[in-house]
Structures are given as structure tokens and as C-alpha cells.
Design a protein around this motif. Structure first.
Motif, short mmCIF file in Angstrom:
data_model
loop_
_atom_site.label_atom_id
_atom_site.label_comp_id
_atom_site.label_asym_id
_atom_site.label_seq_id
_atom_site.Cartn_x
_atom_site.Cartn_y
_atom_site.Cartn_z
N ALA A 67 26.80 84.91 -33.83
CA ALA A 67 26.68 85.18 -35.27
C ALA A 67 25.91 84.07 -35.96
O ALA A 67 25.02 84.33 -36.79
N VAL A 93 28.54 88.73 -41.06
CA VAL A 93 28.20 89.37 -39.79
C VAL A 93 29.34 90.31 -39.44
O VAL A 93 30.49 89.91 -39.39
N LEU A 145 23.87 92.22 -40.75
CA LEU A 145 23.89 91.63 -39.42
C LEU A 145 25.11 92.12 -38.66
O LEU A 145 26.20 92.20 -39.23
#
Length: 164
Positions: free
Chosen positions: A80, A7, A104
Motif C-alpha cells: 500500500a 487504499v 487504490l
């Protein structure tokens, strides 16, 4: 697999242009994420999934950021983890899993400002009609309304599926 997805703490760049999905973990954002996966797969584009954490909508007085940094870090880590779980949940429910490029992003800031700043150069922004905010009686939430009116790319607003 979802636990291994990194992430990033920076907004997604539109290089290459892709499908940008806003995800806050709400049912509406999961339906939008599913549609974003379909759009990205259909057009052969990368999928950028964005979650925004706004730890203090009113801002902090001078010197307070240092005092609350640990809490901000925990909120970001929690978002996350939630983003990874959202992707895994949507993937598990799909008849054809998304197999394209996926990134992401969890970013700190004002949700609307961050989201709109990520739209220039993107192919499409995919967003649910309402997220985790209040006023569920509204047709469109404040974030989706702002996106429709101010995004710098086409916006696809995904409604809730029909009740059975």
C-alpha cells in the motif's frame, strides 16, 4: 497528498466503469500507470490502481495462515505504501497532473486471477509489458500475456519508452 490516499483491500468494482491500471512498482508498471492516468483523464473516467500481493504462491498447509498473518499484514501495508509512492512518482513526472477520481486497491491472491476478475465491466485495463517477475528476456510477461488473452475488457499494453 499521496499519503492521504486510502487504499482499499477489495478489488475495484466496475461501477462506474473506469480505467484499471495494474501496478507492482516496476518501471513497466509506472509507465503503464502514467498512460492509464492519460486515458482516464481523456475519457473522463475514474482510475482504479490495483496491486496484488501473493504471499504464498503454493498455498499454506492447514493452520499456517494464523502463524504467518502478521507477515501478510506487513506485506500488504508495504505494498500500500509502495502504491502511494508510485502514484506520487508518476504524478510528479507528469506535465499535466491527473486530476480525476482515483482509487487504490491492494488485494491478496494470485496476480493473474485477481487481475482478470477485476476486468468485467471496466473500460480498459492498462498494463506494462513486464513487471517484477523473472524472465525479462520475454517479449511479454506472464501477467500481460494472460491479460491480453483473457481479460473481459480491452487491454492496453504499454511498452518501455525508447532508450535515449
Amino acid at each position: 497528498m499521496p499519503d492521504a490516499l486510502p487504499v482499499f483491500g477489495a478489488p475495484p468494482a466496475a461501477d462506474p466503469p473506469g480505467v484499471l491500471a495494474a501496478c507492482d512498482g516496476s518501471d513497466g508498471s509506472l509507465w503503464a500507470l502514467d498512460r492509464a492516468m492519460t486515458e482516464a483523464q481523456l475519457f473522463g473516467l475514474p482510475l482504479y490502481v490495483l496491486a496484488v500481493v501473493n504471499p504464498s504462491p503454493g498455498g499454506y498447509p492447514p493452520g499456517m495462515v494464523e502463524l504467518v498473518q502478521e507477515g501478510i499484514d506487513r506485506m500488504t501495508a508495504s505494498m500500500a505504501d509502495g502504491l502511494r509512492r508510485a502514484v506520487a512518482t508518476v504524478q510528479a513526472a507528469r506535465t499535466q497532473p491527473y486530476t480525476g477520481e482515483l482509487a487504490l486497491h491492494v488485494v491478496l491472491g494470485n496476480v493473474i486471477e485477481v487481475l482478470l476478475s477485476c476486468t468485467p465491466g471496466q473500460h480498459t485495463l492498462v498494463i506494462g509489458t513486464r513487471g517484477n517477475g523473472g524472465f525479462t528476456r520475454l517479449l511479454l510477461g506472464s501477467v500481460s500475456t494472460a491479460a491480453v488473452h483473457h481479460a473481459a475488457c480491452p487491454v492496453l499494453v504499454v511498452p518501455a519508452p525508447p532508450a535515449h
